[in-house]
Scaffold this active site. Structure first.
Site, mmCIF file in Angstrom:
data_model
loop_
_atom_site.group_PDB
_atom_site.id
_atom_site.type_symbol
_atom_site.label_atom_id
_atom_site.label_comp_id
_atom_site.label_asym_id
_atom_site.label_seq_id
_atom_site.Cartn_x
_atom_site.Cartn_y
_atom_site.Cartn_z
ATOM 1 C CG HIS A 132 -0.370 0.047 2.536
ATOM 2 N ND1 HIS A 132 0.382 -0.986 3.076
ATOM 3 C CD2 HIS A 132 -0.413 1.010 3.508
ATOM 4 C CE1 HIS A 132 0.759 -0.665 4.298
ATOM 5 N NE2 HIS A 132 0.311 0.538 4.579
ATOM 6 C CG HIS A 153 -0.008 4.389 4.683
ATOM 7 N ND1 HIS A 153 -0.759 3.671 5.584
ATOM 8 C CD2 HIS A 153 -0.842 5.347 4.182
ATOM 9 C CE1 HIS A 153 -1.982 4.167 5.628
ATOM 10 N NE2 HIS A 153 -2.063 5.182 4.789
ATOM 11 C CG ASP A 164 0.416 -1.263 8.008
ATOM 12 O OD1 ASP A 164 1.286 -2.127 8.224
ATOM 13 O OD2 ASP A 164 0.646 -0.042 8.030
ATOM 14 C CG HIS A 219 -4.255 0.256 6.774
ATOM 15 N ND1 HIS A 219 -4.262 0.796 8.030
ATOM 16 C CD2 HIS A 219 -3.060 0.606 6.223
ATOM 17 C CE1 HIS A 219 -3.124 1.442 8.240
ATOM 18 N NE2 HIS A 219 -2.388 1.349 7.162
ATOM 19 C CG ASP A 239 4.782 3.237 7.523
ATOM 20 O OD1 ASP A 239 3.919 3.545 6.688
ATOM 21 O OD2 ASP A 239 4.523 2.514 8.514
ATOM 22 C CG HIS A 240 4.129 -0.102 4.597
ATOM 23 N ND1 HIS A 240 4.053 -1.440 4.911
ATOM 24 C CD2 HIS A 240 3.657 0.567 5.672
ATOM 25 C CE1 HIS A 240 3.546 -1.571 6.124
ATOM 26 N NE2 HIS A 240 3.308 -0.363 6.611
ATOM 27 C CG HIS A 260 3.711 -1.551 11.713
ATOM 28 N ND1 HIS A 260 4.510 -0.438 11.867
ATOM 29 C CD2 HIS A 260 2.944 -1.318 10.615
ATOM 30 C CE1 HIS A 260 4.222 0.437 10.914
ATOM 31 N NE2 HIS A 260 3.276 -0.080 10.148
#
Length: 255
Positions: free
Chosen positions: A53, A55, A127, A110, A57-58, A165
């Site tokens: 996805h 985001h 996530d 999400h 942080d990915h 995570h």
């Protein structure tokens, strides 16, 4: 096949699959340095990237890796917020990199364009599904998220859940409040704490383990429904309402 969980950005994991030929497939590289350290430290070669996805942080390290290896194959969802060049995947597509093969599942909730990659005995679920938990609903609806979780748990129970995570301990605190009489959950929390005390990841878990312990996959379980009804002061209307209220309860939960 060697499966690695590379710590990144505090509590993220970048997943890496390493084959016998020294090729590496990485999933959700939120930053490039852990990937480069693995490659350079062990003399491995990067074969491709999977993105679940949009985001940051990915995907934050994908552009730097692609810049270093311009021909590197990258696969992810159809989402203009992912600016690194990639092949857009949809439900029913299959990704083949080196000798690996993965089926693509659309799992909105999400985010609206979230996807998972299932194959090789693992499911890279970003996530959406966590160890003992699930992701927040930033873009999707409870109906969408519950359907996505139902889709994931239809995979073989032996599938290893490779989430994004290290949230097991925090999720376990909430799960224990929701289902205090679940002995499998108590064992999982104890095992997870021992893993963290040794400095090890608590993931991957298996789908079978999650079905026994994860309250968001157990919205039909009598113990979960009893706790949720007591929390709400009423029984849930249906399983979608049960999931939605459970997610709201977790959103405001303080251990």
């Amino acid at each position: 096949m060697d499966l690695r969980a590379l710590p990144a950005l505090g509590d993220n994991y970048i997943w890496a699959l390493v084959d016998a030929q020294g090729r590496v497939l990485v999933v959700d590289p939120g930053e490039p340095d852990p990937v480069l350290a693995l490659l350079e430290g062990e003399g491995l070669s990067l074969a491709g990237i999977l993105l679940t996805h949009h985001h940051h942080d990915h995907i934050g390290g994908a552009a730097a890796l692609r810049q270093r290896w311009p021909e590197l194959p990258v696969f992810g969802p159809a989402d203009e917020r992912i600016t690194v060049g990639h092949a857009s995947m949809a439900e029913g597509d299959r990704v083949r990199i080196a000798d690996w093969s993965f089926d693509v599942l659309e799992i909105p909730g999400h985010t609206l364009t979230h996807i998972a990659f299932a194959g090789e005995g693992v499911v890279f679920c970003g996530d959406t599904l966590f160890s003992l938990g699930c992701g927040r609903l930033f873009e999707g609806t409870p109906t969408q998220m519950l359907a996505s979780l139902d889709k994931l748990v239809a995979l073989p129970g032996s599938s290893r859940v490779c989430c994004g995570h290290e949230y097991t301990i925090n999720n376990g605190q909430f799960a224990r409040v929701v289902e205090p009489g679940n002995p499998a959950l108590a064992r999982r929390i104890q095992e997870a704490q021992a893993m963290r005390d040794r400095g090890n990841p608590t993931v991957p878990s298996s789908l079978a383990e999650e079905l026994q312990t994860n309250p968001f996959l157990r919205v039909d379980a009598p113990g979960v429904l009893a706790s949720l009804s007591a929390h709400l002061g009423r029984p849930p209307i249906d399983r979608v309402d049960a999931f939605a209220q459970l997610r709201l309860w977790k959103d405001g939960f303080v251990a």
